[in-house]
Design a protein around this motif. Sequence first.
Motif, PDB file in Angstrom:
ATOM      1  N   ALA A  43       0.831  -1.211   0.000  1.00  0.00           N
ATOM      2  CA  ALA A  43       0.000   0.000   0.000  1.00  0.00           C
ATOM      3  C   ALA A  43       0.863   1.257   0.000  1.00  0.00           C
ATOM      4  O   ALA A  43       0.585   2.215  -0.711  1.00  0.00           O
ATOM      5  CB  ALA A  43      -0.932  -0.006   1.206  1.00  0.00           C
ATOM      6  N   CYS A  44       1.925   1.248   0.800  1.00  0.00           N
ATOM      7  CA  CYS A  44       2.806   2.420   0.838  1.00  0.00           C
ATOM      8  C   CYS A  44       3.578   2.554  -0.465  1.00  0.00           C
ATOM      9  O   CYS A  44       3.838   3.667  -0.932  1.00  0.00           O
ATOM     10  CB  CYS A  44       3.786   2.313   2.009  1.00  0.00           C
ATOM     11  SG  CYS A  44       3.016   2.684   3.590  1.00  0.00           S
ATOM     12  N   CYS A  60       5.258  -3.441   5.617  1.00  0.00           N
ATOM     13  CA  CYS A  60       3.957  -3.309   6.242  1.00  0.00           C
ATOM     14  C   CYS A  60       3.904  -3.251   7.757  1.00  0.00           C
ATOM     15  O   CYS A  60       4.045  -4.247   8.451  1.00  0.00           O
ATOM     16  CB  CYS A  60       2.954  -4.330   5.767  1.00  0.00           C
ATOM     17  SG  CYS A  60       1.307  -3.642   6.048  1.00  0.00           S
ATOM     18  N   CYS A  76      -1.644   1.437   6.836  1.00  0.00           N
ATOM     19  CA  CYS A  76      -1.746   1.654   5.407  1.00  0.00           C
ATOM     20  C   CYS A  76      -2.510   2.908   5.022  1.00  0.00           C
ATOM     21  O   CYS A  76      -2.244   3.502   3.990  1.00  0.00           O
ATOM     22  CB  CYS A  76      -2.360   0.433   4.752  1.00  0.00           C
ATOM     23  SG  CYS A  76      -1.507  -1.078   5.247  1.00  0.00           S
ATOM     24  N   GLY A 118      -0.212   5.971   4.539  1.00  0.00           N
ATOM     25  CA  GLY A 118       0.968   5.842   3.707  1.00  0.00           C
ATOM     26  C   GLY A 118       1.276   7.064   2.875  1.00  0.00           C
ATOM     27  O   GLY A 118       0.382   7.821   2.521  1.00  0.00           O
ATOM     28  N   GLY A 177       0.874  -5.375   3.606  1.00  0.00           N
ATOM     29  CA  GLY A 177      -0.490  -4.915   3.366  1.00  0.00           C
ATOM     30  C   GLY A 177      -1.515  -5.669   4.176  1.00  0.00           C
ATOM     31  O   GLY A 177      -2.689  -5.325   4.182  1.00  0.00           O
ATOM     32  N   VAL A 189      -6.897  -1.888   1.607  1.00  0.00           N
ATOM     33  CA  VAL A 189      -5.979  -0.750   1.615  1.00  0.00           C
ATOM     34  C   VAL A 189      -5.667  -0.342   0.180  1.00  0.00           C
ATOM     35  O   VAL A 189      -6.106  -0.977  -0.767  1.00  0.00           O
ATOM     36  CB  VAL A 189      -4.651  -1.111   2.326  1.00  0.00           C
ATOM     37  CG1 VAL A 189      -4.880  -1.369   3.789  1.00  0.00           C
ATOM     38  CG2 VAL A 189      -3.985  -2.298   1.666  1.00  0.00           C
ATOM     39  N   THR A 196     -10.267   2.736   4.060  1.00  0.00           N
ATOM     40  CA  THR A 196      -9.281   1.684   4.292  1.00  0.00           C
ATOM     41  C   THR A 196      -9.395   1.189   5.721  1.00  0.00           C
ATOM     42  O   THR A 196      -9.733   1.936   6.632  1.00  0.00           O
ATOM     43  CB  THR A 196      -7.834   2.180   4.072  1.00  0.00           C
ATOM     44  OG1 THR A 196      -7.569   3.221   5.006  1.00  0.00           O
ATOM     45  CG2 THR A 196      -7.639   2.695   2.669  1.00  0.00           C
ATOM     46  N   ILE A 206      -5.402  -5.209  -1.850  1.00  0.00           N
ATOM     47  CA  ILE A 206      -4.863  -3.906  -2.183  1.00  0.00           C
ATOM     48  C   ILE A 206      -5.526  -3.413  -3.448  1.00  0.00           C
ATOM     49  O   ILE A 206      -5.411  -4.015  -4.511  1.00  0.00           O
ATOM     50  CB  ILE A 206      -3.347  -4.003  -2.332  1.00  0.00           C
ATOM     51  CG1 ILE A 206      -2.793  -4.523  -1.003  1.00  0.00           C
ATOM     52  CG2 ILE A 206      -2.757  -2.643  -2.658  1.00  0.00           C
ATOM     53  CD1 ILE A 206      -1.440  -5.099  -1.084  1.00  0.00           C
TER      54      ILE A 206
END
Lengths: 150, 642, 237
Positions: free
Chosen positions: A80-81, A117, A121, A124, B240, B396, B402, B470
């Motif tokens: 996610a980041c 992680c 998230c 991010g 994640g 996310v 999220t 994700i």
Amino acid sequence: MTQSEIDTIIEEHGRKESAILAILQRIQSKENYLPKEDLEYISQKLKIPLTSIFRIATFYNALSLKPRGRHKIDVCLGTACHVRGGGKILEKLERELKISVGETTKDKKFSLESVRCLGCCSLGPVAVIDGQVYGRLTQDKIPSLLKEFK
Amino acid sequence: MKIRTKTDLEKIKERGIEILYPKGIKISVGMATCGISTGAQKVYETIQNEVEKSRLPIIINQTGCIGFCQREPVVDILEPGKPRVFYQEVTPEKAMRLVHEWIENRVIKDWLFFKMEDEEWIVDNKFWNYSIKQLPKGLDGAYIYRQIPFYNKQLKIALRNCGFINPDHIEEYIARGGYFPLYKALHEMKPEDIIEEVKRSGLRGRGGAGFPTGQKWESCRRAKGDIKYVLCNADEGDPGAYMDRSVLEGDPHSVIEGMIIGAYAIGAHEGFIYVRDEYPLAIKKLQTAIHQAEEFGLLGEDILGSGFSFKINLFRGGGAFVCGESTALMASIEGKVGEPRAKHIHTTESGLWDRPSNLNNVETWNNIPVIISRGSEWYSKIGTDKSKGTKVFSIVGKVNNTGLIEVPMGITLREIVYEIGGGIPEGKKFKAVQTGGPSGGCIPESLLDLPVDFDRLTEVGSMMGSGGMIVMDESTCMVDVAKYFMNFLKDESCGKCTSCREGTKRMHEILTEITEGRGKLEYLDLLEELGWVTAEASLCALGGTAPNPVLSTLRYFRDEYKEHIINRRCPAKVCRALLKYRILPEACTMCGRCAKVCPADAISGKRKTKKEEGIPFKIEEEKCIKCGMCFESCKFNAIEVQ
Amino acid sequence: MISFTIDGQMVEGREGQNILEVALDSGFDIPHLCYNENVKPYGACRLCLVEVSRKGRSRLTTSCNYPVLEGIEVFTTTEKVLRARKMVMELLLAMCPGSPLLQRMAKDMGINEVRFKKEDKDCILCGLCARVCDEIVGAHAIQFAFRGDRREMGPPFMEEPKDCIACGACVVVCPVNVIGMKEEGDERTILRWKRTLKMRQCKVCGNYFAPWFQLEKFREKAKLPKDYFDVCFTCRG
């Protein structure tokens, strides 16, 4: 670490071979790395071949043979980041600190690592410095952020 | 005090209810990692100081994560006779105000999250009603918890207590039905009955592989040996995914109880919880919970007076994704490196220290007390034909809402992304949803109506995995995503098998070539071949599923790969080597900001001042390192990325 | 005795044996690199892949560490097996393109080109040297370290291995011959690990026959008298 300090840790873990990871993590947390002499001593004391200990020390991310900095920066490179630009933050930090990820600055002030992680998230891109989470990072926030640390 | 009888347990339950629903005002702050990372610690301290200073009759409390992580810090206020009110995105300043407003019997509408009129006690199959007698001013029009789209389609079994209890108080866990299923299992059921129940429930492993849990327990029970182990895999390594972390931080007893029941059914007297090194808060909460369980006689000798003895050890990982693989995890506990071994002989027969071992994921264990209490028939009515029950997902990425959700199996991806997730932010277009972490794959828009369950996801080239989801939009490059996962896997591979070590390395190498503009069309077939051999020839599931991100993106987004190769273009504008940063001369206001921040000294031009005309700024392509700082700094949208 | 079939032919093995050893004994040619009958099988190279059919289920697996079981059907040259082996070989060759053994094996498998960027490594990471050192010699002087694509074989800290007795077992067992040993005057060196030890001279024939360090270790372990190794093994007999 002194030999008697190591002896204490070994005792606390019941002198068990299977506790080797926990023992190494204790030393890592106190010394910020695993000194060669400490590993040699543990090998002698617990009768585990030095090759096995070196193998473990180089296998797990939590352990390092080189001293880590006073302030550890962990940039989250979780998916996610990453998708939100975590890679750019890492590169900005590399430029500012003049080191690559996995390295420590010459003055031993900062160590730069990547981590996958942290579970924040929605914030991010995220970086953790000394256990404190800094979220919603952008490249221009980095210089002033680094100044906060001595 | 050690709990020995059901009466003892019920006494604690009463005590727990008093703590959960005290006579006065109780304010709870969500203090899981998501909360803390958004500043919940300061919020907690502010409220604490205020309450002490003003000597207000308020109890302050900490809870785990209630799931909507985006809206943290979350603070809830409970007072007898009133609805339970939740506030979102609370800052220390807001906290001060909303406490005082509450005392005046008012709520601040704009900061509200939702209200609750009752709570579901899923273990006990009842609802705890707040017996509302009066409404604070400003509450009209507030959403009820279950009405909110994020929560509307959820069914919380694994997350039943998260956000509702203080994980450090075992009494609260017991108040909401905890450890009663254990009592039932130990005193009213035989081990074989328990295994039958778990089998009939249809529960499948929640760690990713989806193996039928009851069947696993049965083979472990049948295995030869006096000493057996039960293990909990809390090495949640998928980037994640943080479902397990939330459960461990918010409701650790649910896992402990599940393990005790499992140990009894299998005939094990010792258990291990292997927690990832990167989860310090989870480790702390578990330590407290284990200690409390021991104090109350729920772990140790003669549990609940049944004669059954069981103890749990906590093992901290060292930072290695591969240790989530069952044999690698066991090797790690034994003091070795986390290198998997062949499983021709299953770990249920010969596992930890060559003894029969049953390993299950955090979420799997956590479901057990509910199955024992509510029964397999009830449980098996939830979900689909072959995938029973619910699953916790972390949603996310490029999605509006999220956080963590728990939904019955069979819900469609579309419902998750659009109804629960609230769709894509900034009106951008949905591109794909990645499920299953590095072992999974990307699912495109055309398959959004796919019901989520173990088998359907595998059929389309992905997998359920541990539950990470994700969401990606048009600004995500699928080739870059594949490269990202390969980078992760080649680092995390233990390195033993040629096919995995070299396979992931070479796939990453080829993907790098493609994203840097040196791709060739024959690379696509080569990637598929490499993917095939990595999966087929490798020993463990890391290698076995490593190609999935590459193969699934090749399957559904082949054109994007071709665009990178043939036209040397990245449609999503992600792959740096293929980008061109250009300042639009018409839009440039000559403020000079971009030149100032450029680390490569690649921008030239002249600032417009009161005295001078100025020259529009220009980026020198050869010097440009494509860091994007100019783009970020320009307040006039004068920089375009091609 | 356990009966099973390989490529349709009936064979027999004993409890505790693995498919590869029975296959090799029975004349089946399954390529392998990290297998040596004197040490425990490891399964790193992935060349000895075969398809095993058991209880109606078929899977690709390494034959060196798969136990012989009653009634299984083993297939050594199916299309799947050959395809996998070929790719594994190509990956090995891309790692160590200079190895004559790998070049020959690759040619035999019909590999004409390597489609990946060639590296210039020599060690194939089979682990045989470490296994011999651990299981047979008991010196524990070398072992795998690091992880993933940074995996290496060597002494602790990649420095001179203090536990190495320069017996030469690793030199002999290495399938690609990249460890090497040389003797010059009264010194023996295990080249790859840069371990040099002084040799002991036989009081009878005058030859340098074994390193002092090694002999001292044996003496300690077996509690032998100080002058036990004054005479070399040949002269003793």
